[in-house]
Structure formats: C-alpha cells, structure tokens
Enzyme design. Structure first.
Site, PDB file in Angstrom:
ATOM      1  N   SER A  24      24.253  -4.423 -15.534  1.00 53.18           N
ATOM      2  CA  SER A  24      22.986  -3.688 -15.389  1.00 53.18           C
ATOM      3  C   SER A  24      22.016  -3.998 -16.524  1.00 53.18           C
ATOM      4  O   SER A  24      20.958  -3.386 -16.624  1.00 53.18           O
ATOM      5  CB  SER A  24      23.262  -2.184 -15.352  1.00 53.18           C
ATOM      6  OG  SER A  24      23.962  -1.798 -16.518  1.00 53.18           O
ATOM      7  N   HIS A 159     -11.921  17.240   8.063  1.00 56.39           N
ATOM      8  CA  HIS A 159     -11.556  16.326   9.163  1.00 56.39           C
ATOM      9  C   HIS A 159     -12.317  15.014   9.038  1.00 56.39           C
ATOM     10  O   HIS A 159     -12.583  14.352  10.031  1.00 56.39           O
ATOM     11  CB  HIS A 159     -11.825  16.955  10.536  1.00 56.39           C
ATOM     12  CG  HIS A 159     -11.328  18.350  10.677  1.00 56.39           C
ATOM     13  ND1 HIS A 159     -10.093  18.670  11.199  1.00 56.39           N
ATOM     14  CD2 HIS A 159     -11.892  19.537  10.313  1.00 56.39           C
ATOM     15  CE1 HIS A 159      -9.932  19.979  11.175  1.00 56.39           C
ATOM     16  NE2 HIS A 159     -11.005  20.527  10.622  1.00 56.39           N
ATOM     17  N   SER A 280     -12.054 -11.830  -1.995  1.00 51.17           N
ATOM     18  CA  SER A 280     -11.200 -12.298  -0.893  1.00 51.17           C
ATOM     19  C   SER A 280     -11.039 -13.807  -0.997  1.00 51.17           C
ATOM     20  O   SER A 280     -11.956 -14.510  -1.428  1.00 51.17           O
ATOM     21  CB  SER A 280     -11.853 -11.912   0.432  1.00 51.17           C
ATOM     22  OG  SER A 280     -11.533 -12.847   1.441  1.00 51.17           O
ATOM     23  N   LYS A 286     -16.714 -10.496   0.140  1.00 52.96           N
ATOM     24  CA  LYS A 286     -15.903  -9.292  -0.042  1.00 52.96           C
ATOM     25  C   LYS A 286     -15.881  -8.782  -1.475  1.00 52.96           C
ATOM     26  O   LYS A 286     -15.791  -9.550  -2.422  1.00 52.96           O
ATOM     27  CB  LYS A 286     -14.479  -9.526   0.450  1.00 52.96           C
ATOM     28  CG  LYS A 286     -14.344  -9.672   1.944  1.00 52.96           C
ATOM     29  CD  LYS A 286     -15.000  -8.531   2.741  1.00 52.96           C
ATOM     30  CE  LYS A 286     -14.387  -7.180   2.481  1.00 52.96           C
ATOM     31  NZ  LYS A 286     -13.036  -7.086   3.031  1.00 52.96           N
ATOM     32  N   ASN A 288     -13.640  -5.858  -2.842  1.00 50.53           N
ATOM     33  CA  ASN A 288     -12.611  -4.898  -2.423  1.00 50.53           C
ATOM     34  C   ASN A 288     -12.124  -4.020  -3.575  1.00 50.53           C
ATOM     35  O   ASN A 288     -11.927  -4.505  -4.684  1.00 50.53           O
ATOM     36  CB  ASN A 288     -11.412  -5.649  -1.839  1.00 50.53           C
ATOM     37  CG  ASN A 288     -11.809  -6.516  -0.651  1.00 50.53           C
ATOM     38  OD1 ASN A 288     -12.714  -6.163   0.109  1.00 50.53           O
ATOM     39  ND2 ASN A 288     -11.147  -7.646  -0.507  1.00 50.53           N
ATOM     40  N   GLU A 293      -6.669   0.865  -3.991  1.00 46.23           N
ATOM     41  CA  GLU A 293      -5.719   0.767  -2.872  1.00 46.23           C
ATOM     42  C   GLU A 293      -4.282   0.713  -3.393  1.00 46.23           C
ATOM     43  O   GLU A 293      -3.368   1.259  -2.775  1.00 46.23           O
ATOM     44  CB  GLU A 293      -6.022  -0.467  -2.029  1.00 46.23           C
ATOM     45  CG  GLU A 293      -7.298  -0.301  -1.219  1.00 46.23           C
ATOM     46  CD  GLU A 293      -7.736  -1.575  -0.515  1.00 46.23           C
ATOM     47  OE1 GLU A 293      -8.493  -1.465   0.452  1.00 46.23           O
ATOM     48  OE2 GLU A 293      -7.334  -2.677  -0.932  1.00 46.23           O
ATOM     49  N   TYR A 320      31.325  11.091 -13.689  1.00 44.65           N
ATOM     50  CA  TYR A 320      30.593   9.829 -13.543  1.00 44.65           C
ATOM     51  C   TYR A 320      31.090   8.965 -12.388  1.00 44.65           C
ATOM     52  O   TYR A 320      32.301   8.844 -12.160  1.00 44.65           O
ATOM     53  CB  TYR A 320      30.668   9.020 -14.851  1.00 44.65           C
ATOM     54  CG  TYR A 320      29.873   7.731 -14.742  1.00 44.65           C
ATOM     55  CD1 TYR A 320      28.493   7.731 -14.877  1.00 44.65           C
ATOM     56  CD2 TYR A 320      30.514   6.533 -14.451  1.00 44.65           C
ATOM     57  CE1 TYR A 320      27.765   6.569 -14.737  1.00 44.65           C
ATOM     58  CE2 TYR A 320      29.795   5.355 -14.312  1.00 44.65           C
ATOM     59  CZ  TYR A 320      28.415   5.386 -14.457  1.00 44.65           C
ATOM     60  OH  TYR A 320      27.691   4.235 -14.309  1.00 44.65           O
TER      61      TYR A 320
HETATM   62  N1  ARG Z   1      25.605   0.913 -16.581  1.00 50.12           N
HETATM   63  C1  ARG Z   1      26.151   2.201 -16.383  1.00 50.12           C
HETATM   64  C2  ARG Z   1      25.126   3.099 -15.736  1.00 50.12           C
HETATM   65  O1  ARG Z   1      24.005   2.800 -15.776  1.00 50.12           O
HETATM   66  C3  ARG Z   1      26.574   2.761 -17.687  1.00 50.12           C
HETATM   67  C4  ARG Z   1      27.762   3.648 -17.635  1.00 50.12           C
HETATM   68  C5  ARG Z   1      28.947   2.890 -17.284  1.00 50.12           C
HETATM   69  N2  ARG Z   1      30.099   3.697 -17.351  1.00 50.12           N
HETATM   70  C6  ARG Z   1      31.266   3.326 -16.830  1.00 50.12           C
HETATM   71  N3  ARG Z   1      32.244   4.103 -16.985  1.00 50.12           N
HETATM   72  N4  ARG Z   1      31.401   2.192 -16.189  1.00 50.12           N
HETATM   73  O2  ARG Z   1      25.445   4.099 -15.159  1.00 50.12           O
END
Ligand code: ARG
Length: 462
Positions: A24, A159, A280, A286, A288, A293, A320
C-alpha cells in the site's frame, strides 16, 4: 531474495505478485511524516517508561528526527520498490540511521493496526483543518462580492423558471450561510478523530507498562481512545469526515451550477474571469467554464468515496481486517479534491463580475416576476390571498394573450381587472428596487435585511 516480511513462521516466501498485491506504499506514503512523528512520541515513551533504555530511546528519536529532516528537504523518495507500506518504510529508513539492534526496539508495544489508525487520524486532523480554513477563504471572497454588488438586483428562479426579484447579494449570503454550516459540520465530523489510538496494539493492548497519555500529549491529542478493540476496528471517523465532505461537495456543486447557468451567453448575468475558462479543441469560439464543471463533477467522486468506504466496512468482523487498507485512497482523494475545489471556486468568486446592464434590461423587460408583489399589494387592500392570486393570474394571462408586459396594460383595462390597480400603482410595483425594498420578512431580500446579514458575516469571518 529478501526475507519474507514478519515471516519467520512461514516455510514459504511470498511471490512478487503477492508482495505487490498486498502493498500500500503507493497510497500510504502520504502518511510518512505522521508515521515518523508518531514513532518519535512512541520511542520517547518507551524510554520514559524504561521499557527500553534511555540511550536507545534517544538514538531512536535522533534517527527518526533525521529521517523527518530529510523528508522535509525532499531527500527521501516517496515510493520505495519492495516496501509493503509506510510503517515498514520508516523501519527501513531507520535502519540506515541507527543500528539494526536499536531500530528493532521501536516496534515494541505497537502494531501496524494501531499505527495506521494513528497516522490516518493525524492526517485527517490536519487536512480537515485546511478544509475549514479554505471554506473561510471562500466565504470571504463571496462576502466581498456581496458587499461590492450590494444593490444589484436579479431574478431568483424556482424550478429554474423566473420567480421574483432579489438582491444578488442575498443569494451570495445564502452561499456564505451554506458554507458556514458546512464548516461547522466538518469541524463536528472531526471532533471524534481527536483520539489517540496507539497502545491499542494489535487489538487487546499490551502486557508492557506503556503510558498512552504521554504519547497523546506529545502528539497533541486531547485524549486516548478508551477501548483498544474499538480503536483498531473503527473507521467511523473516516465515514464522518467523508459524509461531511459529501455534503460540502454537493453544496459546492450547486453553487458552481448557479455560476455556470448565470454565466451562459443566454443569461449573461455574471462573467467568469477568463483565467477560469478553457477552450475547445475544435470550436474556436468556445469559452467553457470547465473549472466549475469539475467542481460540480467532484460531488460524484465525494459520494463515491463515502459509498466505497461504507461498503468496505459493512459486515467486517471486529478488530483489524486488511480490507480496511482501501479506506485511505478514497479518504485522501476526497480531502485533497475538496481542498482543490474550494481553492478554485474561491478564485472564481474573487474575479467574478456582474453584468449590471444586462440585469437592468432583463428586469425592465420581464415584469411578470413582480406578480407576487401585485398579489400581496391586494392583500394589503383587504383582498384574500386566494382572490389576489386569481386576479393577478388573470392579468398575466391577459398579458400573455395580448403579448404585453404588465406595465403596458392601459388604465381602462386595469380598472376592469381590479379596482385597486392603476398605472401609477403598477409602475411602483413593477420597479425592481421598490420590489426588493418592500420585502419585510426577517432573512428576506430587502436591502435592510441583506445589509444586516452582510454585517453579521463580516463579524463572524473576521
Ligand atoms: N497497510 C495497512 C492498512 O492500511 C496497514 C496495517 C496493516 N496491518 C496488518 N496487520 N497487516 O490498513
């Protein structure tokens, strides 16, 4: 091949595919600064409580502070191949600052389960603070325009059909009011975020004699979380923030929509500064309002984020679960996105201009929007509102059939429609500035009321 992360127990290594799948770092690198700060507080506490030696504690703090300094001067890469997440990354960086023997002591009485909650809560507290400040900036920009254009009159639409005459500044004060509620909602949403989770560890706490309040104080939290299981399980604080962002984004999208409509060629009530318009690829003509938006469109992303995290949590067992890793992308995108929207729309308001000529012409040529003024005038003469509505309705029908405006009806015709009407009376009733001045109700569109609102906001936003 490197050792499997936390993997002594396993006979087998993970494949590269699995390592990439669970990683992550490409999202949670944004928590790096918070992870380091949390680690510093934790290392200090471990030393204070003599869980590790003072010397080791000091080395850890020094090493972590070095990493922080390097990060702040851009010397640390925000992505790292082969690193699973930000927590592991800090550990890896720390190993370059202090001996492995010392670095390995940091993760005493701590789990990534409480660590990730700490980092995310710290991130949220800062980001929501910025959202609130940006809301204030936007409110000020809108208020400035309201003050500058205090006497500009425009139609209000219900409306999306022309309804009645209002002060444009009244509408702008409505935006300021809306944003005030959004700001309070954001601040309320974040009030539950101010809880220090560290020490909850994996789920049940620790047998080591830690001092959670010490860490909370170090990090500026007002309290420690009171149940370790709740603390690592719950992402309610994220849902609360995403809900508040969702409402704010909806409100911004409606403000953006007003500006888009009123700035179209057909309306031309306002002018959006060219700095906020784009062209555009095909049509050279144009101009815009893409910026607005995108602000309007962002509301769908904010809702998507709220829906995503709600769906993620629904049905998860307590404590968790790795599913929760997906909470951050949605959260970061929402917070960063809403801040970007607030900045853009503030710029639009700062540079916005009213097309006063166009509005004057509009109000002079479209006097049906004074129909309610006529009906209420009749009420003041003792006519019931139902009858007044009928009389005025018939009069508008007459105008539609004859292709006339109200002010074109002759005195003879007027007498036939209602004994209380004559040209002189109708001239006053169909005059835009008399119309808004005549409004008596509190919070209404009269200059007195709007000036009061502006004065109020000026004080509040000082
Ligand atoms: N990357 C994990 C998260 O965002 C961190 C916690 C990971 N914990 C674990 N026991 N694998 O949730």
């Amino acid at each position: 091949m490197s050792k499997k992360l936390y993997g002594t127990v396993f006979a087998k290594k993970n494949t590269k595919e699995v390592e990439d799948f669970v990683a992550s770092i490409d999202v949670d690198y944004k928590l790096l600064g918070y992870d380091i700060l949390g680690s510093i507080a934790h290392a200090k506490m471990l030393g204070e409580r003599k869980i590790i030696s003072k010397k080791d504690s000091q080395s850890l703090v020094k090493g972590l502070k070095n990493i922080l300094k390097k990060m702040e001067s851009g010397k640390i890469s925000m992505t790292s191949e082969g690193v699973e997440d930000v927590h592991t990354y800090v550990n890896l960086l720390l190993n370059k600052e202090v001996s492995k023997k010392v670095a390995d002591k940091l993760h005493t009485a701590r789990s990534r389960n409480d660590q990730v909650v700490l980092d995310t809560r710290m991130y949220c507290l800062d980001a929501v603070q910025e959202v609130a400040l940006k809301i204030i900036d936007l409110q000020k920009a809108i208020l400035k325009q309201a003050e500058k254009n205090i006497s500009v009159i425009m139609p209000v639409y219900t409306h999306l059909q022309p309804a009645q005459a209002i002060l444009a500044s009244h509408l702008f004060c409505a935006y300021v009011e809306t944003l005030q509620k959004d700001k309070l909602r954001m601040m309320h949403a974040v009030s539950n975020t101010d809880e220090m989770p560290l020490g909850s560890c994996a789920a049940r706490g620790t047998t080591l004699e830690i001092d959670r309040n010490f860490v909370a104080k170090e990090l500026g939290f007002s309290k420690v979380s009171s149940n370790s299981i709740e603390s690592v399980s719950s992402r309610d604080y994220i849902l609360e923030i995403l809900s508040a962002i969702n409402i704010l984004a909806i409100n911004l999208s409606r403000i953006a929509e007003d500006l888009i409509i009123y700035s179209t060629y057909e309306f031309s009530f306002i002018e959006i500064d060219e700095a906020y318009l784009t062209g555009s690829s095909m049509m050279p003509n144009k101009r815009n309002a893409d910026t607005l938006e995108l602000v309007r469109g962002f509301a769908s992303k904010a809702l998507g984020a709220l829906t995503q995290v709600s769906g993620l949590l629904k049905g998860l067992p307590h404590a968790y679960n790795r599913d929760m890793q997906f909470d951050k992308e949605a959260l970061f995108e929402s917070l960063e996105g809403i801040i970007a929207c607030l900045k853009i729309i503030e710029g639009v308001f700062n540079s916005l201009k009213f097309n006063k000529k166009k509005l004057e012409i509009y109000l002079a040529e479209n006097d049906f929007i004074f129909a309610t003024d006529l009906a209420e005038y009749l009420v003041k003469k003792g006519v019931s509102y139902r009858d007044a509505h009928d009389i005025t309705g018939k009069m508008i029908r007459f105008c539609l059939d004859k292709k006339l405006m109200i002010k074109d009806i002759s005195d003879t015709e007027l007498k036939k429609i209602c004994k209380y009407f004559n040209k002189k009376v109708l001239d006053k009733l169909t005059d835009a500035s008399s119309s808004v001045k005549a409004v008596k109700s509190e919070g209404g569109t009269s200059p007195v009321s709007v000036k009061k609102q502006i004065g109020h906001w000026r004080k509040v936003l000082k």
